[in-house]
Design a protein around this motif. Structure first.
Motif, PDB file in Angstrom:
ATOM      1  N   GLY A   4      45.598 -34.130 -35.106  1.00 12.01           N
ATOM      2  CA  GLY A   4      45.105 -34.192 -36.470  1.00 12.01           C
ATOM      3  C   GLY A   4      43.607 -34.402 -36.601  1.00 12.01           C
ATOM      4  O   GLY A   4      43.103 -34.539 -37.714  1.00 12.01           O
ATOM      5  N   PHE A   5      42.885 -34.437 -35.477  1.00 13.22           N
ATOM      6  CA  PHE A   5      41.424 -34.543 -35.560  1.00 13.22           C
ATOM      7  C   PHE A   5      40.865 -33.234 -36.078  1.00 13.22           C
ATOM      8  O   PHE A   5      41.469 -32.180 -35.907  1.00 13.22           O
ATOM      9  CB  PHE A   5      40.812 -34.859 -34.184  1.00 13.22           C
ATOM     10  CG  PHE A   5      41.038 -36.270 -33.755  1.00 13.22           C
ATOM     11  CD1 PHE A   5      40.187 -37.278 -34.175  1.00 13.22           C
ATOM     12  CD2 PHE A   5      42.105 -36.596 -32.929  1.00 13.22           C
ATOM     13  CE1 PHE A   5      40.391 -38.593 -33.778  1.00 13.22           C
ATOM     14  CE2 PHE A   5      42.322 -37.901 -32.526  1.00 13.22           C
ATOM     15  CZ  PHE A   5      41.464 -38.902 -32.952  1.00 13.22           C
ATOM     16  N   ALA A  39      32.042 -37.257 -35.836  1.00 16.28           N
ATOM     17  CA  ALA A  39      31.718 -37.654 -37.210  1.00 16.28           C
ATOM     18  C   ALA A  39      32.875 -38.385 -37.880  1.00 16.28           C
ATOM     19  O   ALA A  39      32.662 -39.149 -38.823  1.00 16.28           O
ATOM     20  CB  ALA A  39      31.312 -36.427 -38.035  1.00 16.28           C
ATOM     21  N   GLU A  40      34.077 -38.187 -37.398  1.00 19.18           N
ATOM     22  CA  GLU A  40      35.247 -38.914 -37.912  1.00 19.18           C
ATOM     23  C   GLU A  40      35.021 -40.424 -37.853  1.00 19.18           C
ATOM     24  O   GLU A  40      35.506 -41.160 -38.704  1.00 19.18           O
ATOM     25  CB  GLU A  40      36.493 -38.533 -37.093  1.00 19.18           C
ATOM     26  CG  GLU A  40      37.773 -39.161 -37.554  1.00 19.18           C
ATOM     27  CD  GLU A  40      38.305 -38.518 -38.822  1.00 19.18           C
ATOM     28  OE1 GLU A  40      39.039 -39.208 -39.557  1.00 19.18           O
ATOM     29  OE2 GLU A  40      37.995 -37.345 -39.095  1.00 19.18           O
ATOM     30  N   ALA A  41      34.286 -40.853 -36.827  1.00 11.84           N
ATOM     31  CA  ALA A  41      33.957 -42.273 -36.639  1.00 11.84           C
ATOM     32  C   ALA A  41      32.437 -42.373 -36.554  1.00 11.84           C
ATOM     33  O   ALA A  41      31.868 -42.235 -35.478  1.00 11.84           O
ATOM     34  CB  ALA A  41      34.616 -42.818 -35.386  1.00 11.84           C
ATOM     35  N   LEU A 167      40.636 -36.406 -25.413  1.00 14.76           N
ATOM     36  CA  LEU A 167      41.605 -36.841 -26.417  1.00 14.76           C
ATOM     37  C   LEU A 167      41.876 -35.754 -27.446  1.00 14.76           C
ATOM     38  O   LEU A 167      43.029 -35.468 -27.780  1.00 14.76           O
ATOM     39  CB  LEU A 167      41.104 -38.103 -27.129  1.00 14.76           C
ATOM     40  CG  LEU A 167      41.974 -38.600 -28.287  1.00 14.76           C
ATOM     41  CD1 LEU A 167      43.319 -39.103 -27.767  1.00 14.76           C
ATOM     42  CD2 LEU A 167      41.251 -39.686 -29.066  1.00 14.76           C
ATOM     43  N   ILE A 168      40.820 -35.126 -27.948  1.00 13.61           N
ATOM     44  CA  ILE A 168      41.012 -34.228 -29.085  1.00 13.61           C
ATOM     45  C   ILE A 168      40.904 -32.751 -28.739  1.00 13.61           C
ATOM     46  O   ILE A 168      41.101 -31.910 -29.597  1.00 13.61           O
ATOM     47  CB  ILE A 168      40.057 -34.583 -30.233  1.00 13.61           C
ATOM     48  CG1 ILE A 168      38.611 -34.356 -29.831  1.00 13.61           C
ATOM     49  CG2 ILE A 168      40.253 -36.016 -30.674  1.00 13.61           C
ATOM     50  CD1 ILE A 168      37.638 -34.592 -30.971  1.00 13.61           C
TER      51      ILE A 168
END
Length: 178
Positions: A4-5, A39-41, A167-168
């Motif tokens: 879902g990233f 950018a999500e974090a 991870l993504i």
């Protein structure tokens, strides 16, 4: 992308990341997918950019920095960072032959740079617990204890990006596929 990233555009990124992404676009001419994902974090994105700045201020030359970054990425099998740093290593003066050797985990031709590569491998694989004789080999090749700590700085930067990419499953940018 996994789990879902997403790759954020500057406009859709969290507000705290937008200025960072704009600065990255000015610096690189585009926003690399890794940064779009980070950018999500925003704290992760800012950390990555700041540690990149700090590494640039180290005593390691541009070429030595790229050797550290590529070596760590190779040990960590990072599908994204190896093609992203390969042109930077060439731009810094690494030959095509040494680039091929470095990214396939083989020795490079320059003895001093090979000592740097071997020390970086030991830092990554042994999580910093390198034997004293390996540190001494690194120092005997012309490096310092300061350089040893700066290798850890480079490995830290690649740990952040390599693990993010693992991870993504960050897609490699078209600019790095050449």
């Amino acid at each position: 992308m996994r789990y879902g990233f997403e790759l954020h555009a500057t406009e859709t990124a969290p507000e705290a990341a937008q200025t960072l992404m704009q600065a990255a676009e000015e610096q690189f001419g585009f926003v690399p997918n890794l940064l779009k994902a980070m950018a999500e974090a925003p704290a992760v994105l800012e950390t990555y950019l700041k540690v990149t700045e700090f590494l640039a201020k180290s005593s390691l030359s541009d070429l030595e920095q790229q050797i550290v970054l590529l070596t760590a990425s190779t040990v960590n099998e990072c599908h994204y960072c190896i093609p992203a740093h390969s042109p930077l290593a060439k731009q810094a003066g690494l030959s095509d032959e040494d680039l091929a050797a470095l990214t396939s985990g083989e020795a490079i031709s320059d003895g001093r740079f090979e000592a740097l590569r071997q020390f970086t491998i030991a830092i990554v694989e042994r999580r910093g617990n390198v034997p004293e004789n390996q540190l001494q080999t690194f120092i005997d090749a012309g490096y310092s204890r300061q350089s040893a700590l700066e290798v850890i700085l480079g490995v830290s930067l690649k740990t952040l990006s390599n693990y993010t990419n693992a991870l993504i499953d960050t897609p490699v940018d078209e600019q790095f596929q050449k």
